[in-house]
Design a protein around this motif. Structure first.
Motif, PDB file in Angstrom:
ATOM      1  N   THR A 165      28.663  10.528   5.113  1.00  0.00           N
ATOM      2  CA  THR A 165      27.330  10.132   5.422  1.00  0.00           C
ATOM      3  C   THR A 165      27.040  11.380   6.519  1.00  0.00           C
ATOM      4  OG1 THR A 165      25.147   9.312   5.938  1.00  0.00           O
ATOM      5  CG2 THR A 165      26.584   9.015   7.589  1.00  0.00           C
ATOM      6  N   GLY A 166      25.641  12.020   6.762  1.00  0.00           N
ATOM      7  CA  GLY A 166      25.782  12.646   7.582  1.00  0.00           C
ATOM      8  C   GLY A 166      23.694  13.162   7.764  1.00  0.00           C
ATOM      9  N   PHE A 167      23.008  13.700   8.407  1.00  0.00           N
ATOM     10  CA  PHE A 167      21.901  13.679   9.099  1.00  0.00           C
ATOM     11  C   PHE A 167      22.155  15.506   9.561  1.00  0.00           C
ATOM     12  CE2 PHE A 167      19.221  13.795  12.679  1.00  0.00           C
ATOM     13  CZ  PHE A 167      17.909  12.880  11.344  1.00  0.00           C
ATOM     14  N   GLY A 168      20.921  16.422   9.412  1.00  0.00           N
ATOM     15  CA  GLY A 168      21.412  17.563   9.882  1.00  0.00           C
ATOM     16  C   GLY A 168      19.744  18.114   9.486  1.00  0.00           C
ATOM     17  N   TYR A 169      19.607  19.531  11.079  1.00  0.00           N
ATOM     18  CA  TYR A 169      18.751  19.994  10.553  1.00  0.00           C
ATOM     19  C   TYR A 169      18.814  21.434  10.012  1.00  0.00           C
ATOM     20  CZ  TYR A 169      14.509  23.715  12.611  1.00  0.00           C
ATOM     21  OH  TYR A 169      13.873  24.206  13.046  1.00  0.00           O
ATOM     22  N   ASN A 170      17.999  21.989   9.465  1.00  0.00           N
ATOM     23  CA  ASN A 170      18.192  23.598   9.016  1.00  0.00           C
ATOM     24  C   ASN A 170      17.222  24.408   9.220  1.00  0.00           C
ATOM     25  OD1 ASN A 170      21.414  24.252   8.611  1.00  0.00           O
ATOM     26  ND2 ASN A 170      20.943  22.586   6.644  1.00  0.00           N
ATOM     27  N   SER A 171      17.030  25.586  10.026  1.00  0.00           N
ATOM     28  CA  SER A 171      16.324  26.429   9.744  1.00  0.00           C
ATOM     29  C   SER A 171      16.152  27.600   9.229  1.00  0.00           C
ATOM     30  CB  SER A 171      14.980  26.641  11.162  1.00  0.00           C
ATOM     31  OG  SER A 171      14.245  27.573  11.207  1.00  0.00           O
ATOM     32  N   GLU A 172      15.542  28.579   8.251  1.00  0.00           N
ATOM     33  CA  GLU A 172      15.627  29.879   7.655  1.00  0.00           C
ATOM     34  C   GLU A 172      14.275  30.404   8.582  1.00  0.00           C
ATOM     35  OE1 GLU A 172      14.859  30.617   3.067  1.00  0.00           O
ATOM     36  OE2 GLU A 172      16.277  29.033   3.569  1.00  0.00           O
ATOM     37  N   PHE A 173      14.657  32.110   8.329  1.00  0.00           N
ATOM     38  CA  PHE A 173      13.886  32.544   8.139  1.00  0.00           C
ATOM     39  C   PHE A 173      14.075  34.224   8.224  1.00  0.00           C
ATOM     40  CE2 PHE A 173      17.544  32.059  11.694  1.00  0.00           C
ATOM     41  CZ  PHE A 173      17.230  33.288  12.572  1.00  0.00           C
TER      42      PHE A 173
END
Length: 185
Positions: A165-173
């Motif tokens: 399993t995994g948990f994450g945060y991404n930001s695209e700009f």
């Protein structure tokens, strides 16, 4: 592999965006020596996007061959992966009768640093650069030849060899757009 996405954002004009998607993917990889590998992925995504008062349904098929170079330093793994991403998208708009289709090819250059905290847990960070190479775009796409960056952080936990399993945060700009994505897989 199955992935579910629930993402929201806001453009520079203040219009809110909400995206729900289900993705099914298959991967293949083969080593090319101690520190290199090549492979490919094939994904199908079914998504619903709510942009302001407009709802759209999209169906995407993406094929992405890649080559990856990695270096192990103590409990850190550093990698650089260039990939060519070819995607076909069909979009149904709630406000019109016609469907919209796109065929997009882009170069993705992905950098990753991962730290093995334990035998079962890994924390990683990524910085990706994307450049559209060719685009037969959706009729509504007004900025189809551009580039953008994505960065993120993720924690993965391996229960068994076949279950994680995994948990994450991404930001695209880029200069016109930014988004944030929280993901659980």
């Amino acid at each position: 592999i199955y992935g579910y996405t629930d993402a929201s954002g806001e453009n520079n004009a203040g219009t809110r965006d909400r995206l729900y998607s289900n993705t099914f993917s298959v991967y293949m990889a083969r080593p090319l020596g101690d520190n290199m590998a090549w492979g490919a992925s094939l994904s199908y995504t079914d998504s619903e996007d709510q942009l302001g008062t407009t709802d759209t349904d999209s169906y995407d098929v993406v094929f992405a061959p890649y080559i990856s170079v990695a270096q192990q330093v103590d409990n850190w793994t550093l990698s650089l992966t260039p990939s060519y991403v070819l995607g076909r998208q069909t979009t149904d708009y709630s406000t019109s009768v016609a469907n919209d289709n796109a065929l997009i090819g882009r170069l993705a250059l992905m950098g990753r640093a991962a730290c093995a905290v334990s035998e079962k847990m890994t924390i990683s960070t990524t910085l990706d650069f994307n450049q559209v190479l060719h685009n037969h775009a959706l009729d509504t796409d007004t900025d189809s030849d551009h580039n953008w960056f994505t960065y993120g952080i993720k924690m993965d936990y391996k229960f068994t060899d076949n279950l994680s399993t995994g948990f994450g945060y991404n930001s695209e700009f880029d200069s016109d757009f930014d988004s944030e994505l929280w993901a659980i897989n």
